[in-house]
Write a protein that holds these residues in place. Structure first.
Motif, PDB file in Angstrom:
ATOM      1  N   LEU A  10      20.356 -31.644  76.155  1.00  0.00           N
ATOM      2  CA  LEU A  10      20.695 -30.489  76.979  1.00  0.00           C
ATOM      3  C   LEU A  10      21.580 -29.533  76.182  1.00  0.00           C
ATOM      4  O   LEU A  10      22.650 -29.915  75.713  1.00  0.00           O
ATOM      5  CB  LEU A  10      21.449 -30.984  78.220  1.00  0.00           C
ATOM      6  CG  LEU A  10      21.638 -29.999  79.362  1.00  0.00           C
ATOM      7  CD1 LEU A  10      20.294 -29.644  80.002  1.00  0.00           C
ATOM      8  CD2 LEU A  10      22.570 -30.596  80.412  1.00  0.00           C
ATOM      9  N   GLU A  11      21.120 -28.312  76.028  1.00  0.00           N
ATOM     10  CA  GLU A  11      21.920 -27.310  75.321  1.00  0.00           C
ATOM     11  C   GLU A  11      21.980 -26.060  76.183  1.00  0.00           C
ATOM     12  O   GLU A  11      20.964 -25.421  76.418  1.00  0.00           O
ATOM     13  CB  GLU A  11      21.296 -26.968  73.966  1.00  0.00           C
ATOM     14  CG  GLU A  11      21.411 -28.090  72.965  1.00  0.00           C
ATOM     15  CD  GLU A  11      21.084 -27.636  71.546  1.00  0.00           C
ATOM     16  OE1 GLU A  11      20.783 -26.444  71.355  1.00  0.00           O
ATOM     17  OE2 GLU A  11      21.125 -28.497  70.658  1.00  0.00           O
ATOM     18  N   ILE A  12      23.172 -25.750  76.636  1.00  0.00           N
ATOM     19  CA  ILE A  12      23.355 -24.594  77.506  1.00  0.00           C
ATOM     20  C   ILE A  12      24.005 -23.460  76.712  1.00  0.00           C
ATOM     21  O   ILE A  12      25.002 -23.673  76.031  1.00  0.00           O
ATOM     22  CB  ILE A  12      24.298 -24.941  78.687  1.00  0.00           C
ATOM     23  CG1 ILE A  12      23.908 -26.272  79.355  1.00  0.00           C
ATOM     24  CG2 ILE A  12      24.365 -23.795  79.687  1.00  0.00           C
ATOM     25  CD1 ILE A  12      22.664 -26.237  80.149  1.00  0.00           C
ATOM     26  N   GLU A  13      23.436 -22.272  76.834  1.00  0.00           N
ATOM     27  CA  GLU A  13      24.103 -21.092  76.271  1.00  0.00           C
ATOM     28  C   GLU A  13      24.981 -20.495  77.356  1.00  0.00           C
ATOM     29  O   GLU A  13      24.517 -20.260  78.474  1.00  0.00           O
ATOM     30  CB  GLU A  13      23.073 -20.038  75.839  1.00  0.00           C
ATOM     31  CG  GLU A  13      22.189 -20.504  74.713  1.00  0.00           C
ATOM     32  CD  GLU A  13      21.237 -19.413  74.212  1.00  0.00           C
ATOM     33  OE1 GLU A  13      21.383 -18.233  74.607  1.00  0.00           O
ATOM     34  OE2 GLU A  13      20.340 -19.768  73.432  1.00  0.00           O
ATOM     35  N   THR A  14      26.248 -20.260  77.037  1.00  0.00           N
ATOM     36  CA  THR A  14      27.061 -19.543  78.018  1.00  0.00           C
ATOM     37  C   THR A  14      27.113 -18.067  77.616  1.00  0.00           C
ATOM     38  O   THR A  14      26.972 -17.721  76.442  1.00  0.00           O
ATOM     39  CB  THR A  14      28.477 -20.150  78.178  1.00  0.00           C
ATOM     40  OG1 THR A  14      29.261 -19.873  77.026  1.00  0.00           O
ATOM     41  CG2 THR A  14      28.405 -21.647  78.436  1.00  0.00           C
ATOM     42  N   PRO A  15      27.295 -17.184  78.593  1.00  0.00           N
ATOM     43  CA  PRO A  15      27.195 -15.745  78.326  1.00  0.00           C
ATOM     44  C   PRO A  15      28.546 -15.135  77.968  1.00  0.00           C
ATOM     45  O   PRO A  15      29.521 -15.328  78.702  1.00  0.00           O
ATOM     46  CB  PRO A  15      26.716 -15.200  79.672  1.00  0.00           C
ATOM     47  CG  PRO A  15      27.326 -16.115  80.690  1.00  0.00           C
ATOM     48  CD  PRO A  15      27.475 -17.469  80.052  1.00  0.00           C
ATOM     49  N   SER A  16      28.592 -14.365  76.909  1.00  0.00           N
ATOM     50  CA  SER A  16      29.863 -13.705  76.558  1.00  0.00           C
ATOM     51  C   SER A  16      30.355 -12.874  77.734  1.00  0.00           C
ATOM     52  O   SER A  16      31.552 -12.809  78.005  1.00  0.00           O
ATOM     53  CB  SER A  16      29.673 -12.822  75.323  1.00  0.00           C
ATOM     54  OG  SER A  16      28.838 -11.729  75.644  1.00  0.00           O
ATOM     55  N   TRP A  17      29.411 -12.274  78.462  1.00  0.00           N
ATOM     56  CA  TRP A  17      29.793 -11.379  79.562  1.00  0.00           C
ATOM     57  C   TRP A  17      30.312 -12.132  80.785  1.00  0.00           C
ATOM     58  O   TRP A  17      30.826 -11.524  81.710  1.00  0.00           O
ATOM     59  CB  TRP A  17      28.637 -10.454  79.938  1.00  0.00           C
ATOM     60  CG  TRP A  17      27.389 -11.129  80.423  1.00  0.00           C
ATOM     61  CD1 TRP A  17      27.019 -11.314  81.721  1.00  0.00           C
ATOM     62  CD2 TRP A  17      26.314 -11.669  79.640  1.00  0.00           C
ATOM     63  NE1 TRP A  17      25.795 -11.941  81.793  1.00  0.00           N
ATOM     64  CE2 TRP A  17      25.331 -12.172  80.528  1.00  0.00           C
ATOM     65  CE3 TRP A  17      26.073 -11.793  78.263  1.00  0.00           C
ATOM     66  CZ2 TRP A  17      24.142 -12.785  80.093  1.00  0.00           C
ATOM     67  CZ3 TRP A  17      24.892 -12.396  77.839  1.00  0.00           C
ATOM     68  CH2 TRP A  17      23.951 -12.887  78.738  1.00  0.00           C
TER      69      TRP A  17
END
Ligand code: RM4
Ligand code: MN
Ligand code: MN
Length: 380
Positions: A10-17
């Motif tokens: 599981l690899e989640i990208e978190t948003p800079s915004w």
């Protein structure tokens, strides 16, 4: 079943915004410790990954995350143990885009919008990002305002130019949304419209599903199943909603839907999984941690479904045996197994408790202070 190695998939990208200030149409609230620039947004994302073990990349938004020195940004991100996720071109805040960006009736505005898309291809190349994640606010507010077919043709022309400029390692993710900010006809209102566009563009163009971008009652997991089977599911923008595009913490309103989405992802490799949230009243880093943990739980539960027993029940037409196999998995408490799995990844057994105990928020509040965001400084 929830072994560390399954969680490691599981690899989640978190948003800079999702770390900067955001607001409603009525107000933007400043938070103590609000990151002052993209470097500090990356620092917050690194904290989320440190605690959860499964958030190793950050999606960026341009020009919100614009810097003079992209290689310094790349180095800073790598130094924090993170990679760069999808690049999201912003084509919705410039006054020129009032009537649209790549569908605007004026060719000069379309040129400007397309040039920004091309600039983002270069930014992604320099940062080592492998995706252009596109959401267009384009649409019309009144019947007759513009020619709907012409708008589609303009979009195809601009996106074709973008697609042709993209290096082989980059994919194009195309997000849809039924309404807001356009309230008569959004130019890509649904997954079918997005898919048709992707089919015209090429194999590396895929549909991106944002959980907040559907009319009520839409069966999102069925959309996931269909796009997955067609090889055109590019990824997700995870959030949750009760009414419209509320951008609330993932799994906070409908955790069963989240579980079913992971179940429908099946045994295929996971697509790009990005969080797209806007926190207005809640503490941002903690909200992001909670979202990642909720994603871990939904994913872990989906792995518990006995798929061969399910196939047998389905073949026999045993409706409720099949249904119970899903419910059994969903009702399993996976929290202690996940705590062990996170520890196995070097992360926190209880990420929220550890975040609070670490006093990270107090530390960044002291270091960064409470700065006032510029008017309309949403996302930064
Ligand atoms: C939109 C859409 C986009 C996001 C913007 C901020 O509703 O979800 O993905 O970039 O909001
Ligand atoms: Mn989105
Ligand atoms: Mn949205």
């Amino acid at each position: 079943m929830t072994e560390p190695n399954s969680l490691a998939a599981l690899e989640i990208e978190t948003p800079s915004w999702g770390y900067g200030d955001s607001g409603t149409r009525f107000a933007t609230f400043q938070q103590p410790g609000r990151p002052r620039d993209v470097f500090e947004r990356i620092d917050d994302a690194a904290e989320v990954h440190r605690l959860t073990g499964t958030a190793p990349a950050v999606a960026l938004h341009f020009p919100w995350d614009q810097v003079d020195d992209l290689s310094a940004l790349k180095t800073h991100t790598a130094d924090r143990g993170l990679g760069i996720g999808a690049v999201n071109p912003n084509l919705f805040q410039d006054p020129d885009y009032k009537l649209g960006s790549i569908t605007h009736p004026d060719a000069a505005v379309r040129r400007k919008a397309t040039d920004h898309l091309l600039e983002c291809v270069d930014i992604a190349r320099e940062l080592g990002s492998t995706a252009q994640s596109l959401w267009f606010a384009d649409g019309t507010n009144y019947a007759g305002q513009d020619d709907l077919v012409a708008r589609r043709e303009r979009m195809l022309e601009c996106l074709s130019e973008l697609y042709a400029a993209m290096p082989a390692e980059q994919e194009l993710l195309l997000e849809y949304k039924p309404f807001e900010p356009a309230f008569y006809a959004t130019d890509i209102p649904d997954w079918g419209s997005s898919l048709l566009m992707c089919l015209k563009l090429g194999d590396r163009a895929k549909v991106l599903v944002d959980l907040g971008h559907h009319l009520h009652g839409t069966n999102i997991e069925q959309i996931v199943a269909t796009l997955g089977a067609e090889g055109r599911l590019g990824g997700f923008h995870f959030n949750n909603r009760k009414y419209a595009d509320d951008d609330l913490i993932v799994g906070s309103v409908n955790p069963f839907e989240l579980f079913l989405i992971f179940f429908e992802l099946g045994n295929r490799p996971l697509p790009r999984l990005t969080i797209d949230q806007a926190h207005n009243v809640e503490a941002k880093v903690e909200a992001m941690v909670l979202s990642v943990v909720n994603l871990q739980e939904a994913y872990a539960k989906s792995l518990l479904v006995d798929r061969s027993a399910l196939a047998a029940a389905q073949a026999e037409g045993d409706v409720l045996a099949a249904h119970h196999l899903l419910l059994d998995a969903y009702k399993t408490d996976v929290r202690s197994e996940l705590a062990r799995a996170r520890a196995g990844l070097g992360a926190a057994e209880d990420p929220v408790a550890e975040l609070r105990a670490s006093r990270y928020l107090e530390r960044i509040a002291a270091e960064r202070g409470t700065t006032v965001s510029v008017a309309g400084g949403w996302g930064r």
